[in-house]
Motif scaffolding. Structure first.
Motif, short mmCIF file in Angstrom:
data_model
loop_
_atom_site.label_atom_id
_atom_site.label_comp_id
_atom_site.label_asym_id
_atom_site.label_seq_id
_atom_site.Cartn_x
_atom_site.Cartn_y
_atom_site.Cartn_z
N UNK A 58 0.84 -1.19 0.00
CA UNK A 58 0.00 0.00 0.00
C UNK A 58 0.88 1.24 0.00
N UNK A 59 0.39 2.32 -0.60
CA UNK A 59 1.18 3.55 -0.64
C UNK A 59 0.28 4.75 -0.86
N UNK A 78 0.81 4.27 6.50
CA UNK A 78 0.98 3.73 5.15
C UNK A 78 2.24 4.31 4.54
N UNK A 79 3.08 3.49 3.93
CA UNK A 79 4.31 4.00 3.31
C UNK A 79 4.01 5.12 2.32
N UNK A 80 4.93 6.08 2.27
CA UNK A 80 4.77 7.25 1.41
C UNK A 80 5.55 7.05 0.12
N UNK A 81 4.95 7.43 -1.00
CA UNK A 81 5.65 7.41 -2.28
C UNK A 81 5.74 8.83 -2.81
N UNK A 82 6.73 9.06 -3.64
CA UNK A 82 6.89 10.37 -4.26
C UNK A 82 5.68 10.68 -5.13
N UNK A 94 3.42 8.35 -7.85
CA UNK A 94 1.97 8.17 -7.81
C UNK A 94 1.33 8.61 -9.12
N UNK A 95 1.82 9.72 -9.65
CA UNK A 95 1.27 10.21 -10.92
C UNK A 95 1.53 9.22 -12.04
N UNK A 96 2.64 8.48 -11.95
CA UNK A 96 2.91 7.45 -12.95
C UNK A 96 1.81 6.40 -13.02
N UNK A 97 1.13 6.18 -11.90
CA UNK A 97 -0.01 5.26 -11.87
C UNK A 97 -1.33 6.00 -12.15
#
Length: 500
Positions: free
Chosen positions: A20-21, A33-37, A41-44
């Motif tokens: 999860x992110x 919840x782990x954080x993503x750049x 996230x925009x890549x998804x």
């Protein structure tokens, strides 16, 4: 507590937190919840056209939970918990679609008129890729997460061919291919996936709870009432999450030949098409066409391709492929066809060449497959995937050129033997002034000629408001009833296909 928070709490120890992110926000901190750049996230959350989905500055991104399960048990737990918490799910395979069907939208962030409820962006890319092939029947059973190229390679090792070939085969997943009912380059040979998919399994929200619908079959004939798997082929994730597929393969052809032609007019293209159907008949496996702007753009923007007819200027090009069991027979047949059309001025063939090796066959198709990539590289692109009768096939291209301002380029190519046109308008940017000239005019044109507003790309976000241009009211009403049966709370990919 928000529904996203309730969802994460409900998952508890059933799902690894690394699956999860979220982007950094008070919500991600409070949930642990782990954080993503944001860029990751925009890549998804955006499609590869950079046209659909959520952007870098969207305030809704913190409410978007990115779920990347690594096991099918995790997948089940995430989907089940989301359904229980009534959190919408946007399922994403390879994110190679062209109509925004696999990316979230702002509208999906709202529940009962209130912002902040969020949604799950469910990526299938990290799931195990499993493939098994029964060599006696040629039936492949594979997980939905298998990359199409991987399936093609595994099949090829055992002398089988997947009855589908796409430009995105290196990144699209089998589940997404089935969910969109992808067509591809060899539809004229193998037909629709509706005939090749023998069975599948899916997780639905039937009855308001996660339900496994097991429709897997490793047999070709099964005449036992309603064929429910057909509802999921082309459903674009709106009825459930496809988890496994049974696919009928075909034996690999011993002989593959190809020719590349330059043609003087679109009427001449149609004459060559008819001659190919008559003279090449049963060995035809692909007939593609592209106008000169398409080929020129591919050569200009993709360094690895070149025009096989360098030095020849033609307004249209055609790629014809044959597959058969005898190289001697097929080579002779294609050679005789080329001699016939090149020797008769009535066909309007300016020049032509026949591939002398399999690497040259590959080079012909590399040029064809480079066209969509080149168009996107060159600027903003409005893409329309339509079916039309031959009498209107290129007329819509010429009329579009007349409508669009000088700064826009109208480019056309497609699967001419299937009546499938890829109409592309390259513009300096995505802007309302361009869109207003294109929609709904193109869909009105298609409807007036009894065509289809989507030949193979699906409906997604782009065409959901225009479904009535292709389906009568009674059909759309029936589709809504089916949607409500499998997904009573509209949690499965809401905002796509049906404009509810």
């Amino acid at each position: 507590m928000s529904r996203i928070a309730s969802l994460v709490s409900a998952l508890g120890s059933r799902v690894s937190m690394r699956s999860l992110a979220m982007v950094e926000s008070p919500l991600s901190s409070s949930l642990g919840v782990p954080v993503v750049d944001t860029d990751e996230m925009v890549g998804y959350s955006r499609d590869w056209l950079r046209k659909y989905g959520l952007g870098h500055t969207s305030p809704s991104l913190p409410n978007l939970l990115l779920a990347r399960p690594s096991t099918y048990d995790e997948l089940w737990s995430i989907v089940a918990a989301a359904i229980d918490a009534k959190v919408p799910i946007c399922t994403q395979s390879g994110n190679t679609g062209l109509v925004g069907g696999s990316v979230p939208t702002e509208e999906e962030q709202l529940e009962d008129g209130q912002a902040g409820q969020g949604q799950v962006l469910l990526s299938l890319r990290r799931l195990p890729q499993t493939v098994s092939i029964d060599n006696a029947s040629g039936i492949a059973t594979c997980s939905a997460s298998v990359v199409l190229q991987t399936l093609m390679d595994r099949a090829g090792e055992q002398g089988w061919t997947v009855p589908l070939d796409l430009g995105a085969k290196g990144s699209c997943l089998v589940g997404g291919v089935v969910a969109t009912n992808a067509g591809g380059l060899r539809f004229v040979r193998y037909g629709s996936l509706r005939g090749s998919v023998l069975g599948l399994s899916a997780i639905t929200a039937q009855g308001g709870k996660a339900t496994e619908l097991d429709l897997r079959r490793c047999i070709r004939k099964d005449n036992t009432g309603f064929d429910l798997k057909q509802l999921f082929i082309g459903s674009e994730g709106t009825l459930g999450v496809i988890t496994e597929v049974n696919l009928q393969l075909v034996r690999t052809s011993a002989s593959v030949q190809a020719a590349f032609l330059g043609v003087s007019s679109f009427d001449a293209v149609l004459r060559v098409l008819d001659a190919a159907r008559v003279q090449l008949g049963e060995i035809v496996s692909a007939i593609e066409f592209a106008d000169a702007p398409s080929v020129d753009m591919a050569v200009d923007h993709v360094s690895t391709v070149r025009n096989p007819l360098q030095g020849t200027s033609a307004p249209f090009y055609m790629l014809i492929e044959t597959q058969g069991s005898s190289e001697e027979h097929d080579t002779a047949k294609l050679s005789a066809f080329l001699e016939h059309i090149l020797g008769d001025d009535a066909f309007g063939v300016v020049d032509g060449t026949m591939a002398s090796s399999q690497s040259q066959v590959g080079a012909f198709f590399e040029l064809r497959e480079a066209i969509p990539e080149a168009i996107v590289r060159s600027g903003a692109c409005y893409k329309y995937d339509i079916s039309l009768p031959m009498s209107a096939f290129y007329d819509v291209v010429e009329r579009t050129r007349e409508r669009m301002p000088a700064e826009c380029a109208t480019i056309a190519y497609g699967h001419i033997a299937d009546g499938n046109l890829h109409l592309n308008i390259r513009a300096p940017e995505f802007a309302p002034r361009y869109l207003e000239l294109l929609e709904p005019w193109i869909f009105e044109y298609v409807q007036s000629h009894n065509g289809s507003i989507s030949a193979e790309h699906g409906i997604g976000i782009q065409k959901a408001p225009y479904l009535s241009y292709a389906k009568p009211p009674a059909a759309i009403d029936a589709m809504r009833h089916i949607k409500q049966l499998f997904d009573p709370h509209n949690l499965m990919n809401p905002g796509k296909v049906l404009d509810l």
